[in-house]
Structures are given as structure tokens and as C-alpha cells.
Enzyme design. Structure first.
Site, PDB file in Angstrom:
ATOM      1  N   SER A 112       0.720  -1.143  -0.028  1.00 11.92           N
ATOM      2  CA  SER A 112       0.122  -0.019  -0.058  1.00 11.92           C
ATOM      3  C   SER A 112       0.878   1.334   0.101  1.00 11.92           C
ATOM      4  CB  SER A 112      -0.817   0.086   1.002  1.00 11.92           C
ATOM      5  OG  SER A 112      -1.849   1.007   1.388  1.00 11.92           O
ATOM      6  N   HIS A 113       0.708   2.042   0.942  1.00 12.26           N
ATOM      7  CA  HIS A 113       1.216   3.350   1.230  1.00 12.26           C
ATOM      8  C   HIS A 113       2.798   3.330   1.662  1.00 12.26           C
ATOM      9  CE1 HIS A 113      -0.891   2.187   4.661  1.00 12.26           C
ATOM     10  NE2 HIS A 113      -0.156   2.943   5.220  1.00 12.26           N
ATOM     11  N   ASP A 276      -2.053   6.668  -3.117  1.00 10.39           N
ATOM     12  CA  ASP A 276      -0.836   6.138  -2.543  1.00 10.39           C
ATOM     13  C   ASP A 276      -0.543   5.040  -3.598  1.00 10.39           C
ATOM     14  OD1 ASP A 276      -3.095   4.102  -2.490  1.00 10.39           O
ATOM     15  OD2 ASP A 276      -2.210   3.353  -0.531  1.00 10.39           O
ATOM     16  N   ASP A 278      -0.963   1.750  -4.095  1.00  6.03           N
ATOM     17  CA  ASP A 278      -1.641   0.918  -4.897  1.00  6.03           C
ATOM     18  C   ASP A 278      -3.043   1.538  -5.123  1.00  6.03           C
ATOM     19  OD1 ASP A 278      -2.548   0.917  -2.205  1.00  6.03           O
ATOM     20  OD2 ASP A 278      -3.296  -1.040  -2.143  1.00  6.03           O
ATOM     21  N   ASP A 280      -5.554   2.921  -3.510  1.00  5.90           N
ATOM     22  CA  ASP A 280      -6.789   2.972  -2.996  1.00  5.90           C
ATOM     23  C   ASP A 280      -6.914   4.074  -2.070  1.00  5.90           C
ATOM     24  OD1 ASP A 280      -4.943   1.866  -1.280  1.00  5.90           O
ATOM     25  OD2 ASP A 280      -6.031   0.167  -0.483  1.00  5.90           O
ATOM     26  N   ARG A 281      -5.774   4.821  -1.558  1.00  3.98           N
ATOM     27  CA  ARG A 281      -5.879   6.096  -0.655  1.00  3.98           C
ATOM     28  C   ARG A 281      -5.951   7.184  -1.452  1.00  3.98           C
ATOM     29  NH1 ARG A 281      -2.521   5.694   4.854  1.00  3.98           N
ATOM     30  NH2 ARG A 281      -3.454   3.480   5.322  1.00  3.98           N
ATOM     31  N   LYS A 375     -11.416   0.577  -0.761  1.00  4.71           N
ATOM     32  CA  LYS A 375     -11.359   1.896  -1.055  1.00  4.71           C
ATOM     33  C   LYS A 375     -10.708   2.443  -2.180  1.00  4.71           C
ATOM     34  CE  LYS A 375      -7.294   2.135   2.075  1.00  4.71           C
ATOM     35  NZ  LYS A 375      -7.164   1.458   3.295  1.00  4.71           N
TER      36      LYS A 375
HETATM   37  C1  G1P Z   1      -3.842   1.665   8.231  1.00  6.40           C
HETATM   38  C2  G1P Z   1      -5.050   2.578   8.376  1.00  6.40           C
HETATM   39  C3  G1P Z   1      -6.379   1.890   8.132  1.00  6.40           C
HETATM   40  C4  G1P Z   1      -6.149   1.330   6.836  1.00  6.40           C
HETATM   41  C5  G1P Z   1      -5.136   0.423   6.772  1.00  6.40           C
HETATM   42  C6  G1P Z   1      -4.810   0.013   5.110  1.00  6.40           C
HETATM   43  O1  G1P Z   1      -3.936   0.699   9.369  1.00  6.40           O
HETATM   44  O2  G1P Z   1      -5.126   3.148   9.759  1.00  6.40           O
HETATM   45  O3  G1P Z   1      -7.195   2.847   8.328  1.00  6.40           O
HETATM   46  O4  G1P Z   1      -7.174   0.521   6.482  1.00  6.40           O
HETATM   47  O5  G1P Z   1      -3.813   1.214   7.100  1.00  6.40           O
HETATM   48  O6  G1P Z   1      -4.683   0.959   4.478  1.00  6.40           O
HETATM   49  P1  G1P Z   1      -3.193   0.524  10.800  1.00  6.40           P
HETATM   50  O7  G1P Z   1      -1.610   0.682  10.520  1.00  6.40           O
HETATM   51  O8  G1P Z   1      -3.709   1.642  11.456  1.00  6.40           O
HETATM   52  O9  G1P Z   1      -3.384  -0.904  11.377  1.00  6.40           O
HETATM   53 ZN    ZN Z   2      -3.152   1.581  -0.360  1.00  9.48          ZN
END
Ligand code: G1P
Ligand code: ZN
Length: 539
Positions: A112-113, A276, A278, A280-281, A375
Site C-alpha cells: 500500500s502506502h 497512494d 496501490d 486505494d487512498r 477503497k
Molecule cells: C492503516 C490505517 C487503516 C487502513 C490500513 C490499510 O492501518 O490506519 O485505516 O485501513 O492502514 O490502508 P493501521 O496501520 O492503522 O492498522
Molecule cells: Zn493503499
């Protein structure tokens, strides 16, 4: 030929908030990925009738991992794999492809990010036929497999070329290399009024989109520039890079700083957004204005009628408990259902499948709807553009008018990073033990009305999940504490701070939440336990 390879369990393959996330160096350990993949396949019956999507955000090690998936799936006699061309698919497009083609699931290679590269992070999201990530019961079954695995099966056939669309084979498994854009773009065209958006984007409206060297670059180029006619160069950092160009592909005020600086400069365009790694953000910015993601969900919900796909009405809305209450006020006004779930998009899936909700979101820059089960960064941007095209207002005007109508939840997340796991666990368990005694306690201007663990009872599958601790104050303010489930460096304490007001609507959140942030540290004892006087990251 299919080989059976002896292996030993790794004990750290528990999935977190969104799949398995590891340092790339860990994921590259001998048999590490193979064990995890075989463990997934071990939990799925009748593989010879099953089809899966495979792709990822283009980060380092994805290409190698995809070849391993092909060979392990083939050795396990999976019926068919759909592989995104060049191995690139965004998380939302992946969900769309799984649903549209009625696949049995997918393996999306992304952290992801989180930063990428040889010394960054690697990850796998395992989705099921819902189009969403597997549910806690399914990840538990996979975890149990990872802890007792003794062998995996793998084909020794040569690597496949992923650059050519077409149908191939590995052992008995059919491998179709697919266009990763078509289904997703068609879906966006069905949801939004593309003619209206094209009029806006060809009218001199100044828009920039930062793909952060992640996977949405090619999607954004096609949608915003080629189809909607935005000028060439609207999409920045548009080519997916294995290490995201050294950036941290997380669209927020800290990691998308170049874009934020542009939006607060004299030459600020009208509108900017970032996605981000991938896809989704999303982050939404107007000229000299940042839209807090909790507000974004509320504002979009309030404007649902603008969008062709929703104009006849929407089901309810949901948010993670950590997200501000802004969307609840809209739901109450619209008289639609409202749900609060644990952090992680997978908790929205049952609510969408059972038609309880249409929209949902998280404070962590996640917004989406029931068109898919993830998302969706580009969806959120198209929705905002549609609101602008319809109302002819600036982003700031739209937000201000929303607050005038509903009041404003000032919201910030304070992250304390790199805490030793045992200290973080101690902090949370001690805080949980103290919660019952907190009611009635006063901290400066804030009095606690009630404090409790957040427990979610899923109305569909009846499972119960505890995630985080909530402290409520008599003025409607809230603080939520939880530990991150996506990090790869020790533990991260997240503290979510929210204060609701009906005046002083256009102030700096840092000022408005200064006292409550100090209160949050006093309640959690974080400074005493970690030595940290201030959070490492505020978003
Ligand atoms: C974090 C974000 C959460 C999101 C997840 C995946 O998870 O807080 O809202 O769904 O990344 O993108 P966390 O590191 O808090 O468990
Ligand atoms: Zn992501």
C-alpha cells in the site's frame, strides 16, 4: 514438472489490518513467500475449479513474486489465473476485475502506502470472491497453515512473459494476461457523468493529480488526460517505479509535501489530489485548503444526488471507529443507516454485500463505495470533481458550507512510531484496565463522560471484534487509541483526536486540538512509557 519442496514454518506470517506486510528483505528469505502462498492454497477447496486475479502496485520484488505465484498455483492445479499486464493492477481495479469476472479471489502484491524497494516493504493482500480482503476467520485459517506447513508444490516451468495480452498455460493452469484498465474505467464511466467532467476539465479548470510513482499513474493518465481531456502533464509522478522514486507513497500532508506546497503557493491550481502506491487512498486539496478525510466522506455523502449512479438514493454509510463523527451527522439528516466498524476495509465488506451501506470511509485517507469492495482513490477524485462541476464552488467553499450546516469535527491523528512491541502492549493493556475509572475525571476543559474498548458485532456474520479504546468527553469530543496493524518497524500507537464545534469553523486544527492532544497523552501515559513528549507524525 511439479516438484514438492520440503520447508519449515515461519512464525511471523500473521496478516495485519490489510494483508501480510513485511520488510522486502524478509519476504525474500528462502521459501518465505512460497510458504505463505501454499498456506493460502491449503485453505481453499477444489482449486481445480477456481480462478484468481494476480497483480500488484509495481513495487520491488512484485515481478519475482508473480512468477512464483504462477508456478505454485499451477502446481496446486488452480484452474485459471488472470494476470494483470506487466503485473500492474491497482487495488480498486483488482476488486473490480474480481467482481466483474466472478473470480474466486485475487492476490494483490502491495504494501500500500509503505515505501518500496529492496530496503522498503513488500506485501500481499489476499482477496476472496467478495472482491474484498479475506475476513478474520479466513486469515486465521491461513495463519494456522503457515504454522504447520512442511512442504509446498511448485512447477519448474520457465517464467512467463507478462507483457503480452493473451492466453497461455503453465502446467494445466490457464494463464490469461489481461488489460488491467478496461473493466475499471468502464465502471467509472457508468458511475459518473463523464461528459460533465470533460466539460470541467477542458474549461481551463486547473487540476493536478499526484500518482506518487505508484500504480495509479497509468489509470489517471487514461482517465483524466486521455478520456476527460485534462491537459497533458496533469498527472504527476505518473510512471510506477519499483521504489516509488524513493518517496513514501502515502498521500497526506507530510509525504505528499511537494503537492501540498504547490497548493498553498501563489500559483496554486483550483484542485489537487494524490493517491497512494496501490491506488486505494486519496488526498483532496483545494487552493490553500486541505480536506480532512473524515470530512471528505461526510461531504461526498451529503452530495450523493449529484452522481448519476446514486441519484435514486443510497443505502447507509459506515466509518471506522477512529474516523470522526462528521458522516454520522449527515446520515442522521438524510435518515440513512450508520455503522461504525473496526479499522480495516474488510469490515465494510459484509455491510456492502448485505446492502446496508453504499458509502464508507476511514480517516486514513480512504473513501469508497459499494461499486467494489476496496477503497478507491480515483473514485473519490471523480466524485469531488463532480461536486465541483455541479456546484461551481471552490473546495474551500464546499467545506465551509458543509460545516455551517452540520458543525465541524476538528480531527487529527497522532502517531507514536517505533515503540517496542512489549511497551506498546503494556500501554494498551494498562489503559484498558484504567478505563472504568476514567468516567467523570476532568482534564483541563475536558471531562470524560465514558470510556470503553471498541467492540464491533458484525450484524451479518455475528463475529465480534475488539479494536482500540475510546474515551468520550461531555462536550462530544472523543479520543481513540489503537495499535497499528500495518507497520514493519516495531509498534505504532495511533491516537485519534476529535473535537466537535458549531462555531470557530475555519481555524487551524493544531490550535483547536492542542489541549485535547495534551489530554490524550496524559490519559495514555505515553510519555512516561516511551519517553516521547510529542507524536512522531501528525496527520
Ligand atoms: C492503516 C490505517 C487503516 C487502513 C490500513 C490499510 O492501518 O490506519 O485505516 O485501513 O492502514 O490502508 P493501521 O496501520 O492503522 O492498522
Ligand atoms: Zn493503499
Amino acid at each position: 514438472m511439479i516438484e514438492t519442496i520440503a520447508t519449515k514454518p515461519y512464525t511471523d506470517q500473521k496478516m495485519g489490518t490489510a494483508g501480510l506486510r513485511k520488510k522486502t528483505q524478509i519476504a525474500m528469505l528462502p521459501h518465505y513467500l512460497e510458504n505463505f502462498l501454499q498456506s493460502i492454497f491449503n485453505t481453499i477447496p477444489n482449486l481445480e475449479t477456481k480462478s484468481f486475479l494476480v497483480g500488484g502496485d509495481g513495487r520491488y520484488y512484485n515481478k519475482t513474486a508473480i512468477q512464483k505465484i504462477i508456478k505454485i498455483a499451477a502446481a496446486n492445479k488452480v484452474k485459471k489465473l488472470y494476470i494483470a499486464q506487466d503485473g500492474l493492477v491497482s487495488t480498486p481495479a483488482g476488486s473490480c476485475i474480481i467482481l466483474k469476472n466472478k473470480l474466486d479471489g485475487g492476490l494483490i502484491l502491495t504494501a500500500s502506502h509503505n515505501p518500496g524497494g529492496e530496503n522498503g516493504d513488500f506485501g500481499i493482500k489476499y482477496s476472496t470472491s467478495t472482491g474484498g480482503q479475506c475476513q478474520p476467520q479466513e486469515s486465521q485459517a491461513i495463519l494456522e497453515q503457515t504454522l504447520k506447513i512442511s512442504e509446498y508444490k511448485i512447477s519448474n516451468s520457465p517464467d512467463l512473459d507478462l507483457s503480452q495480452i493473451g492466453i497461455f498455460r503453465c502446467e494445466e493452469t490457464e494463464i490469461e494476461i489481461i488489460n488491467p484498465f478496461r473493466d475499471y474505467i468502464e465502471m467509472m464511466q457508468r458511475i459518473f457523468d463523464f461528459a460533465q467532467l470533460r466539460t470541467l476539465l477542458t474549461s481551463g479548470f486547473r487540476f493536478v493529480f499526484d500518482a506518487m510513482n505508484g500504480v495509479t499513474g497509468p489509470y489517471a493518465k487514461k482517465i483524466f488526460e486521455e478520456i476527460l481531456g485534462a491537459p497533458q502533464g496533469t498527472v504527476l509522478n505518473a510512471i510506477p517505479k519499483e521504489d516509488f522514486g524513493g518517496l513514501h507513497p502515502d498521500p497526506n500532508l507530510i509525504y505528499a509535501k511537494t503537492l501540498v506546497d504547490l497548493m498553498y503557493s501563489d500559483s496554486a491550481p483550483d484542485f489537487a489530489a494524490a493517491n497512494d502506491g496501490d491506488g486505494d487512498r486519496n488526498m483532496i486539496l483545494g487552493s490553500h485548503f486541505f480536506v480532512c478525510p473524515s470530512d471528505s466522506l461526510a461531504i461526498l455523502t451529503d452530495n450523493y444526488k449529484i452522481i448519476p449512479a446514486y441519484k435514486n438514493g443510497i443505502y447507509g454509510v459506515a466509518k471506522s471507529a477512529a474516523t470522526s463523527m462528521a458522516v454520522k451527522r449527515v446520515a442522521d439528516t438524510l435518515k440513512i443507516g450508520f455503522y461504525e466498524v473496526p479499522t480495516g476495509w474488510k469490515y465494510f465488506v459484509n455491510l456492502m454485500d448485505s446492502q446496508r451501506i453504499s458509502f464508507c470511509g476511514e480517516e486514513s485517507f480512504g473513501t469508497g463505495a459499494s461499486h467494489i469492495r476496496e477503497k478507491d482513490g480515483i473514485w473519490a477524485v471523480l466524485f469531488w470533481l463532480s461536486v465541483i462541476a455541479n456546484t461551481h464552488k471552490t473546495v474551500k467553499q464546499i467545506a465551509l458550507e458543509h460545516w455551517q450546516k452540520y458543525g465541524r469535527s476538528y480531527f487529527l491523528r497522532n502517531d507514536f512510531e517505533g515503540i517496542e512491541q512489549n511497551i506498546a502492549d503494556k500501554l494498551m493493556s494498562e489503559l484498558e484496565a484504567r478505563l472504568p475509572q476514567l468516567s467523570g475525571k476532568q482534564y483541563g476543559n475536558f471531562t470524560i463522560s465514558n470510556a470503553h474498548p471498541f467492540i464491533y458485532n458484525d450484524p451479518v456474520d455475528k463475529t465480534s471484534t475488539q479494536n482500540g479504546l475510546i474515551v468520550h468527553f461531555t462536550d462530544g469530543s472523543r479520543i481513540v487509541y489503537r495499535l497499528s496493524g500495518t507497520g514493519t518497524n516495531g509498534a505504532t500507537l495511533r491516537t485519534y483526536i476529535e473535537r466537535y464545534v458549531t462555531q470557530d469553523l475555519d481555524e487551524d486544527p493544531n490550535e483547536m486540538l492542542k489541549e485535547l492532544s495534551a489530554v490524550s497523552r496524559a490519559i495514555s501515559n505515553v510519555t512516561h512509557l516511551t519517553g516521547k513528549e510529542q507524536p512522531d507524525i501528525i496527520t
